[in-house]
Design a protein around this motif. Structure first.
Motif: not given
Length: 311
Positions: A1-6
């Motif tokens: 999810m962090k990667k998707k947000i970035l």
């Protein structure tokens, strides 16, 4: 999810950050801390932090005022806000995409992307972790570090609350490697005007403590006027009684316009279920609710006493 947000942050040229109404240091710290990280990393992007200013937190930074049309093609990120009713500035839903970043129980799963971590002490801790995960791509400057540290300090009660973990301290230690003035930050976070200190004396004198360890205090409009304090300033004193021997959980009721704000705190008994019964919610040991009548005040007091009796 962090990667998707970035990836979403990289994809949008306009990014608008929101947080909850009646902000605390973590609301300001996470909202403006993330905004500062994005600005420092992507200086060509248009990044805005919006909402109603809170004068007592102005030392952390100033908010932006933007017209409605800016939202048309913008990425909107809401920080530290459990449900849509508490989001400051209703335009949050006007953007092209919505992201929720929060550490409260996910009772209202709004947004196109959601990153919720209830094990984190604060949203500011989450965003410090976010930076650390992508430190080769993101820039954390002194301003962002100061904001995120303020948010962590605020939501952990200066690292005294049970939400403080080894991870909390590790990430906070990374932030204090930046040369912001920690002494002045603590001064600004915790100094109180004399009128508020005098109100705290009223709170101790008029606290209603039950045998089972439950306690309540009611602050009326007349008391606010007598001490010349706002509802927000009074509510900020909710933790002032936490060191009383035998105290298990407590509610501070503060009249605010046509509403009565109920701030719930606990040393062990779970109280967010009680908050949910009265148009609120939050963490198991720190929650908020809204009531409208003295009957509801009495009901909450009785139910809190029962919770403490079972604890």
């Amino acid at each position: 999810m962090k990667k998707k947000i970035l990836d979403e942050i990289k994809a949008y040229e306009t990014i608008i950050l929101h947080r909850h109404v009646r902000p605390d240091p973590d609301a300001y710290g996470s909202q403006m801390g993330l905004a500062e990280i994005i600005r420092a990393t992507f200086p060509k992007k248009k990044v805005f932090a919006v909402g109603t200013p809170e004068p007592t937190l102005s030392f952390l930074g100033e908010l932006d005022e933007i017209p409605d049309e800016v939202y048309a093609s913008a990425l909107v990120i809401v920080c530290d806000t459990a449900n849509t009713e508490r989001i400051d500035d209703a335009r949050y839903s006007s953007g092209a995409k919505l992201i929720k970043i929060d550490h409260h129980p996910n009772d209202d799963a709004y947004g196109d992307l959601l990153w919720v971590d209830t094990s984190a002490s604060s949203c500011s801790e989450m965003l410090t972790s976010f930076y650390e995960n992508f430190s080769e791509e993101l820039v954390l400057n002194e301003t962002a570090a100061r904001l995120l540290f303020a948010g962590i300090v605020g939501d952990t009660g200066r690292f005294l609350y049970q939400s403080t973990t080894e991870e909390t301290l590790r990430l906070a230690a990374k932030l204090v490697t930046f040369p912001f003035d920690r002494f002045m930050l603590f001064q600004n976070l915790y100094q109180r005007p004399l009128k508020t200190v005098k109100l705290s004396g009223y709170i101790f004198e008029n606290l209603n403590m039950h045998q089972n360890g439950a306690a309540t205090i009611y602050i009326s409009k007349e008391i606010l006027k007598k001490f010349d304090v706002s509802a927000k300033e009074a509510s900020d004193l909710v933790s002032s009684i936490e060191n009383i021997e035998g105290l298990k959980a407590w509610i501070m009721f503060v009249e605010d316009g046509e509403e009565i704000r109920a701030r719930l705190r606990s040393k062990g008994p779970i109280i967010n279920g009680l908050a949910k019964e009265y148009r609120g919610g939050g963490h198991p040991l720190a929650s908020g609710a809204t009531v409208y009548t003295q009957e509801e005040v009495s009901e909450m007091e009785q139910k809190l006493d029962q919770i403490c009796e079972r604890a």
